[in-house]
Design a protein around this motif. Structure first.
Motif, PDB file in Angstrom:
ATOM      1  N   LEU A 162       0.760  -1.098  -0.034  1.00 46.29           N
ATOM      2  CA  LEU A 162      -0.056  -0.128   0.096  1.00 46.29           C
ATOM      3  C   LEU A 162       0.906   1.215   0.272  1.00 46.29           C
ATOM      4  CD1 LEU A 162      -2.785  -0.880   2.405  1.00 46.29           C
ATOM      5  CD2 LEU A 162      -2.817  -0.782  -0.149  1.00 46.29           C
ATOM      6  N   SER A 163       1.680   1.207   0.795  1.00 47.94           N
ATOM      7  CA  SER A 163       2.690   2.382   0.902  1.00 47.94           C
ATOM      8  C   SER A 163       3.311   2.655  -0.354  1.00 47.94           C
ATOM      9  CB  SER A 163       3.654   2.364   2.012  1.00 47.94           C
ATOM     10  OG  SER A 163       4.609   1.175   1.796  1.00 47.94           O
ATOM     11  N   ILE A 164       3.618   1.597  -0.961  1.00 46.12           N
ATOM     12  CA  ILE A 164       4.573   1.947  -2.290  1.00 46.12           C
ATOM     13  C   ILE A 164       3.643   2.143  -3.649  1.00 46.12           C
ATOM     14  CG2 ILE A 164       5.933   0.568  -4.194  1.00 46.12           C
ATOM     15  CD1 ILE A 164       7.340  -0.869  -2.038  1.00 46.12           C
ATOM     16  N   ILE A 165       2.605   1.502  -3.595  1.00 42.84           N
ATOM     17  CA  ILE A 165       1.728   1.793  -4.978  1.00 42.84           C
ATOM     18  C   ILE A 165       0.964   3.003  -4.792  1.00 42.84           C
ATOM     19  CG2 ILE A 165      -0.559   0.778  -5.546  1.00 42.84           C
ATOM     20  CD1 ILE A 165       0.465  -1.977  -5.098  1.00 42.84           C
ATOM     21  N   SER A 166       0.806   3.501  -3.509  1.00 40.29           N
ATOM     22  CA  SER A 166      -0.056   4.756  -3.177  1.00 40.29           C
ATOM     23  C   SER A 166       0.573   6.015  -3.772  1.00 40.29           C
ATOM     24  CB  SER A 166      -0.350   4.946  -1.666  1.00 40.29           C
ATOM     25  OG  SER A 166       0.806   5.219  -1.202  1.00 40.29           O
ATOM     26  N   GLU A 167       2.120   5.942  -3.982  1.00 40.60           N
ATOM     27  CA  GLU A 167       2.947   6.700  -4.745  1.00 40.60           C
ATOM     28  C   GLU A 167       3.038   7.209  -5.857  1.00 40.60           C
ATOM     29  OE1 GLU A 167       4.904   9.086  -2.565  1.00 40.60           O
ATOM     30  OE2 GLU A 167       3.824   8.041  -0.717  1.00 40.60           O
ATOM     31  N   TYR A 168       2.198   6.347  -6.592  1.00 41.66           N
ATOM     32  CA  TYR A 168       2.230   6.203  -8.067  1.00 41.66           C
ATOM     33  C   TYR A 168       0.644   6.246  -8.750  1.00 41.66           C
ATOM     34  CZ  TYR A 168       7.085   4.832  -7.730  1.00 41.66           C
ATOM     35  OH  TYR A 168       8.518   4.686  -7.143  1.00 41.66           O
ATOM     36  N   ASP A 169       0.966   6.765 -10.160  1.00 38.30           N
ATOM     37  CA  ASP A 169      -0.331   7.185 -10.822  1.00 38.30           C
ATOM     38  C   ASP A 169      -0.688   5.797 -11.314  1.00 38.30           C
ATOM     39  OD1 ASP A 169      -0.030   9.869 -10.356  1.00 38.30           O
ATOM     40  OD2 ASP A 169       1.220   9.894 -12.235  1.00 38.30           O
ATOM     41  N   VAL A 170      -0.021   5.014 -11.995  1.00 39.50           N
ATOM     42  CA  VAL A 170      -0.393   3.779 -12.889  1.00 39.50           C
ATOM     43  C   VAL A 170       0.359   2.700 -12.202  1.00 39.50           C
ATOM     44  CG1 VAL A 170      -0.991   2.825 -14.834  1.00 39.50           C
ATOM     45  CG2 VAL A 170      -1.065   5.252 -14.646  1.00 39.50           C
ATOM     46  N   ILE A 171      -0.267   1.459 -12.161  1.00 44.40           N
ATOM     47  CA  ILE A 171       0.636   0.388 -11.589  1.00 44.40           C
ATOM     48  C   ILE A 171       0.621  -0.702 -12.784  1.00 44.40           C
ATOM     49  CG2 ILE A 171       0.829  -1.259  -9.745  1.00 44.40           C
ATOM     50  CD1 ILE A 171       0.756   1.492  -8.785  1.00 44.40           C
ATOM     51  N   LEU A 172       1.808  -1.310 -13.377  1.00 46.28           N
ATOM     52  CA  LEU A 172       1.804  -2.381 -14.109  1.00 46.28           C
ATOM     53  C   LEU A 172       1.970  -3.625 -13.285  1.00 46.28           C
ATOM     54  CD1 LEU A 172       1.934  -0.124 -16.066  1.00 46.28           C
ATOM     55  CD2 LEU A 172       3.680  -1.129 -17.499  1.00 46.28           C
ATOM     56  N   VAL A 189      -7.089  -1.404  -5.637  1.00 43.74           N
ATOM     57  CA  VAL A 189      -8.395  -1.098  -5.547  1.00 43.74           C
ATOM     58  C   VAL A 189      -8.411  -0.161  -4.388  1.00 43.74           C
ATOM     59  CG1 VAL A 189     -10.697  -2.057  -4.611  1.00 43.74           C
ATOM     60  CG2 VAL A 189      -9.345  -3.276  -6.671  1.00 43.74           C
ATOM     61  N   LEU A 190      -7.733  -0.465  -3.091  1.00 47.28           N
ATOM     62  CA  LEU A 190      -7.700   0.141  -2.080  1.00 47.28           C
ATOM     63  C   LEU A 190      -7.208   1.704  -1.956  1.00 47.28           C
ATOM     64  CD1 LEU A 190      -6.772  -2.565   0.460  1.00 47.28           C
ATOM     65  CD2 LEU A 190      -9.080  -1.812   0.535  1.00 47.28           C
ATOM     66  N   THR A 191      -6.192   1.598  -3.025  1.00 48.53           N
ATOM     67  CA  THR A 191      -5.666   3.062  -3.184  1.00 48.53           C
ATOM     68  C   THR A 191      -5.997   3.658  -4.386  1.00 48.53           C
ATOM     69  OG1 THR A 191      -3.891   2.009  -4.406  1.00 48.53           O
ATOM     70  CG2 THR A 191      -3.463   2.320  -2.163  1.00 48.53           C
ATOM     71  N   LYS A 192      -7.006   2.951  -4.964  1.00 49.55           N
ATOM     72  CA  LYS A 192      -7.829   3.729  -6.186  1.00 49.55           C
ATOM     73  C   LYS A 192      -6.988   4.060  -7.328  1.00 49.55           C
ATOM     74  CE  LYS A 192     -11.583   5.769  -3.357  1.00 49.55           C
ATOM     75  NZ  LYS A 192     -11.097   4.782  -2.095  1.00 49.55           N
ATOM     76  N   LYS A 193      -6.133   3.056  -7.736  1.00 53.79           N
ATOM     77  CA  LYS A 193      -5.251   2.979  -8.871  1.00 53.79           C
ATOM     78  C   LYS A 193      -5.491   2.102 -10.004  1.00 53.79           C
ATOM     79  CE  LYS A 193      -2.216   5.740  -6.030  1.00 53.79           C
ATOM     80  NZ  LYS A 193      -2.243   7.039  -6.663  1.00 53.79           N
ATOM     81  N   PRO A 194      -5.469   2.564 -11.107  1.00 54.10           N
ATOM     82  CA  PRO A 194      -5.773   1.844 -12.460  1.00 54.10           C
ATOM     83  C   PRO A 194      -4.426   0.565 -12.499  1.00 54.10           C
ATOM     84  CG  PRO A 194      -4.673   3.628 -13.221  1.00 54.10           C
ATOM     85  CD  PRO A 194      -4.976   3.800 -11.606  1.00 54.10           C
ATOM     86  N   LEU A 195      -4.819  -0.470 -12.836  1.00 57.60           N
ATOM     87  CA  LEU A 195      -3.971  -1.616 -12.821  1.00 57.60           C
ATOM     88  C   LEU A 195      -3.744  -2.374 -14.238  1.00 57.60           C
ATOM     89  CD1 LEU A 195      -1.922  -3.933 -11.792  1.00 57.60           C
ATOM     90  CD2 LEU A 195      -4.163  -5.079 -11.093  1.00 57.60           C
ATOM     91  N   VAL A 196      -2.672  -2.199 -14.923  1.00 59.56           N
ATOM     92  CA  VAL A 196      -2.362  -2.783 -16.088  1.00 59.56           C
ATOM     93  C   VAL A 196      -1.756  -4.091 -16.104  1.00 59.56           C
ATOM     94  CG1 VAL A 196      -1.112  -2.346 -18.443  1.00 59.56           C
ATOM     95  CG2 VAL A 196      -2.049  -0.365 -17.161  1.00 59.56           C
ATOM     96  N   TYR A 210      -7.392  -3.226 -15.389  1.00 57.44           N
ATOM     97  CA  TYR A 210      -8.230  -3.747 -14.195  1.00 57.44           C
ATOM     98  C   TYR A 210      -8.606  -2.041 -13.490  1.00 57.44           C
ATOM     99  CZ  TYR A 210      -7.582  -8.291 -14.988  1.00 57.44           C
ATOM    100  OH  TYR A 210      -7.516  -9.752 -15.389  1.00 57.44           O
ATOM    101  N   ASN A 211      -9.994  -2.098 -12.942  1.00 57.54           N
ATOM    102  CA  ASN A 211     -10.062  -1.181 -11.923  1.00 57.54           C
ATOM    103  C   ASN A 211      -9.913   0.378 -12.476  1.00 57.54           C
ATOM    104  OD1 ASN A 211     -10.859  -0.494  -9.240  1.00 57.54           O
ATOM    105  ND2 ASN A 211      -8.667   0.163  -8.606  1.00 57.54           N
ATOM    106  N   TYR A 212     -10.425   0.479 -13.669  1.00 58.76           N
ATOM    107  CA  TYR A 212     -10.175   1.866 -14.130  1.00 58.76           C
ATOM    108  C   TYR A 212     -11.382   2.193 -15.240  1.00 58.76           C
ATOM    109  CZ  TYR A 212      -8.424   5.836 -16.955  1.00 58.76           C
ATOM    110  OH  TYR A 212      -8.002   6.846 -17.586  1.00 58.76           O
ATOM    111  N   PRO A 213     -12.228   3.109 -14.726  1.00 61.38           N
ATOM    112  CA  PRO A 213     -11.715   4.135 -13.439  1.00 61.38           C
ATOM    113  C   PRO A 213     -11.960   3.338 -12.327  1.00 61.38           C
ATOM    114  CG  PRO A 213     -13.800   4.672 -14.574  1.00 61.38           C
ATOM    115  CD  PRO A 213     -13.430   3.573 -15.565  1.00 61.38           C
ATOM    116  N   PRO A 214     -11.468   3.795 -11.359  1.00 66.11           N
ATOM    117  CA  PRO A 214     -11.546   3.076  -9.953  1.00 66.11           C
ATOM    118  C   PRO A 214     -13.056   3.761  -9.313  1.00 66.11           C
ATOM    119  CG  PRO A 214     -10.152   4.986  -9.709  1.00 66.11           C
ATOM    120  CD  PRO A 214     -10.409   4.709 -10.907  1.00 66.11           C
TER     121      PRO A 214
END
Length: 483
Positions: A162-172, A189-196, A210-214
């Motif tokens: 959570l701490s790492i992913i929350s710092e970025y706009d998009v996750i791969l 999902v918990l940090t409301k980030k789009p996942l490619v 996935y999860n886009y838009p959250p």
């Protein structure tokens, strides 16, 4: 050349690598200082720097993505986290850095191995043994010193995701195991980030967003409901033994390259606020170049993580949830007792070196039908001891131990094998595979059939060779190739 000479040369090479790395870091620091000074002296603060216009002009001309200044500015301010610096993560990172995405984070806990190099272009021979994230960071900084690259040399888990992913706009998601896929999905999902997300195996691949838009975004409810998360589609994980991997099943190097490039395209489109493939899955088959785009189910209204009534509010123990390990490496199954297994060194000394010279190599072929295969197996057994290699035909053809019969585990008819063992009065059966996983499965299944067939009579000895061919190479034959 003596062993001492080899050790001396290896030491000198390590020293040169360290010197080269230090010089590269020094060069990058000087470039960054120069660029900052150049920007301050020659550019207005609300304008795109001259160097950026020159560097990114080709993509900035794509009017369907927006105005030139908008494209360059949004990408330079954007950030992407890539989980996995392997076959998918490397090509994705190359093109994201090339596009000028301002910050790239790379998560991986592994080190570069020689087997990685055919599909992971950020790494090289001189970097074998180096951490993948450091190897990737060095290569990416050499490509574009204006991009910030943050390496995370760690295994992503419930304590840090959570701490790492929350710092970025998009996750791969560029990983290769179910445990991490569920972890990344839930964290996004918990940090409301789009996942490619993408996957590649053998000659095929697939990818989606996935999860886009959250949920809770400014998009309308219908758009949100049409874009599920990973858990919506797969609420429960598949059994770990059914999950393939590149190390087990193989992959043609360019295939993950294609899928990683597709991930980079979608990440760029998300940063620019453009329509993505979310809500659809693209499947690619390189054997005949079939591209199939299928519509995914809507969000699961009972999804435990992304529905309006979600019950998962924090990250869980995903290894326990998936009954598997959070690793891209091969499984380490333990389904047999110690007396049902034999170490390669003991097998070699007690069994293999005492084999009858009349034992023949296998004549079983990949083109054989199941009936032909079983008939050949019956004819080839001329001894009271059977040695069976349960790897695929391709693996067996690449390297094998003489006197082993190749009978791939996905082709074994255990009823027929048990019948042959009983009719031929076979006293001992030994299974081997690459790492000692499939051989355990084969051992257990044959023993179960024999127990039913023999009933009250004494059963033959059925064992797997623990650690498989990897352990054989380490302890018996150092010249046997590890792959």
């Amino acid at each position: 050349m003596t062993h001492a000479n080899i050790l001396k040369l290896e030491k000198e090479i390590r020293q040169l690598k360290n010197t080269l790395r230090a010089k590269e870091e020094e060069l990058l620091t000087l470039k960054n200082e120069y660029n900052k000074s150049f920007n301050r002296d020659t550019e207005n603060t609300n304008e795109i720097p001259r160097w950026a216009i020159e560097r990114y002009s080709r993509q900035a001309l794509l009017l369907e993505l927006g105005s030139a200044k908008e494209i360059i500015s949004k990408l330079m301010k954007g950030s992407v986290l890539i989980v996995g610096a392997g076959g998918l993560g490397c090509p994705a990172a190359i093109y994201l850095v090339g596009a000028g995405v301002g910050c790239i984070g790379i998560v991986d806990y592994d080190a570069v191995e020689i087997t990685n190099l055919h599909r992971q272009p950020l790494h090289s021979e001189v970097k074998v043994g180096m951490s993948k994230v450091d190897s990737a960071a060095i290569a990416l900084k050499q490509m574009n010193s204006n991009v910030k690259v943050i390496p995370y040399n760690l295994q992503l888990d419930s304590s840090n995701a959570l701490s790492i992913i929350s710092e970025y706009d998009v996750i791969l998601d560029a990983t290769d195991n179910a445990v991490t896929r569920y972890l990344i999905n839930d964290a996004c999902v918990l940090t409301k980030k789009p996942l490619v997300s993408a996957a590649a195996l053998q000659l095929s691949g697939q990818f989606t967003v996935y999860n886009y838009p959250p949920r809770d975004s400014t998009s309308d409810d219908e758009q949100i409901e049409n874009c599920p998360c990973y858990r919506c589609l797969f609420p429960t994980p598949a059994p770990p033994e059914t999950m393939g991997s590149c190390s087990q099943n193989g992959v043609l190097g360019p295939v993950p390259g294609v899928m990683g490039c597709l991930q980079a395209i979608e990440a760029i489109k998300i940063l620019l606020g453009k329509t993505t493939i979310a809500g659809y899955l693209l499947m690619v088959d390189a054997s005949d170049w079939t591209f199939t785009k299928v519509k995914l189910r809507k969000r699961n209204p009972k999804c435990l993580i992304c529905s309006k009534n979600a019950t998962i509010k924090k990250l869980i123990d995903y290894e326990q949830f998936c009954n598997a390990q959070a690793s891209d490496k091969d499984l380490d199954l333990k389904i047999l007792s110690s007396n049902e297994r034999i170490h390669p060194k003991a097998f070699n000394e007690e069994i293999y070196l005492k084999l009858s010279p009349t034992m023949m190599d296998s004549d079983i072929k990949a083109t054989d039908t199941d009936d032909v295969l079983n008939n050949k197996l019956s004819k080839e057994i001329r001894s009271d001891r059977i040695l069976i290699d349960v790897r695929s035909f391709g693996e067996f053809d690449m390297c094998n131990i003489p006197s082993f019969i190749n009978y791939p585990i996905d082709r074994i008819n255990f009823d027929s094998l048990a019948k042959v063992v009983k009719e031929k009065n076979v006293q001992e059966v030994y299974f081997i595979c690459r790492r000692g996983n499939d051989s355990q499965i084969a051992t257990k299944q044959l023993k179960d059939k024999l127990i039913h067939s023999y009933k009250t009579t004494t059963l033959p000895t059925v064992k797997d060779i623990s650690g498989g061919l990897h352990e054989w190479s380490k302890t018996v034959d150092n010249n046997f190739p590890i792959y």
